[in-house]
Design a protein around this motif. Structure first.
Motif, short mmCIF file in Angstrom:
data_model
loop_
_atom_site.label_atom_id
_atom_site.label_comp_id
_atom_site.label_asym_id
_atom_site.label_seq_id
_atom_site.Cartn_x
_atom_site.Cartn_y
_atom_site.Cartn_z
N ARG A 29 26.76 42.94 36.84
CA ARG A 29 26.37 42.35 35.95
C ARG A 29 25.12 43.22 35.32
O ARG A 29 24.63 43.98 35.90
CB ARG A 29 25.84 40.84 36.09
CG ARG A 29 26.70 40.10 36.60
CD ARG A 29 26.13 38.57 37.04
NE ARG A 29 27.25 37.55 37.42
CZ ARG A 29 27.78 37.40 38.67
NH1 ARG A 29 27.31 37.93 39.61
NH2 ARG A 29 28.53 36.45 38.59
N GLY A 48 34.94 38.02 34.92
CA GLY A 48 34.84 36.87 35.49
C GLY A 48 35.90 36.80 36.45
O GLY A 48 36.58 37.60 37.14
N ASP A 66 28.24 37.39 32.64
CA ASP A 66 29.66 37.65 33.23
C ASP A 66 29.82 38.90 34.12
O ASP A 66 29.30 39.88 33.50
CB ASP A 66 30.47 37.87 31.70
CG ASP A 66 30.89 36.50 31.08
OD1 ASP A 66 30.24 35.45 31.56
OD2 ASP A 66 31.47 36.35 30.25
N HIS A 68 32.01 41.80 35.54
CA HIS A 68 32.82 42.77 34.90
C HIS A 68 33.11 44.21 35.57
O HIS A 68 32.10 44.36 36.20
CB HIS A 68 32.57 43.00 33.57
CG HIS A 68 31.18 43.59 33.14
ND1 HIS A 68 30.33 43.13 33.12
CD2 HIS A 68 31.14 44.80 32.99
CE1 HIS A 68 29.11 43.79 32.99
NE2 HIS A 68 29.85 45.10 32.72
#
Length: 84
Positions: A29, A48, A66, A68
């Motif tokens: 993040r 996610g 989120d 990733h």
């Protein structure tokens, strides 16, 4: 490249990330919004709990919350323009 305000606070960071075939980025993040633009190549963006195909011309907006990461298959590289 980074852009700062008159007080020295970083406002924007722009970088081009060439990723090699078989690259597997760890989920992570950022403290700021991230815009990710695929310059060339293809791969998979893990965001996610979802997996999204990436190809030239795609743009992804990733909120700070989120997690990733990017996964590339063997034989396929990717150039990714990233803006924070």
């Amino acid at each position: 490249m980074e852009i700062y305000d008159k007080h020295g606070k970083r406002l924007i960071e722009v970088s081009c990330m060439p990723l090699w075939p078989g690259y597997h980025g760890e989920l992570h993040r950022h403290a700021d919004l991230e815009m990710s633009c695929v310059v060339q190549g293809q791969g998979t963006y893990l965001i996610g709990d979802g997996c999204y195909a990436m190809r030239q011309g795609d743009v992804f907006l990733l909120p700070p919350a989120d997690a990733h990461g990017i996964r590339l298959t063997e034989g396929q590289g990717l150039d990714n323009l990233v803006i924070h």
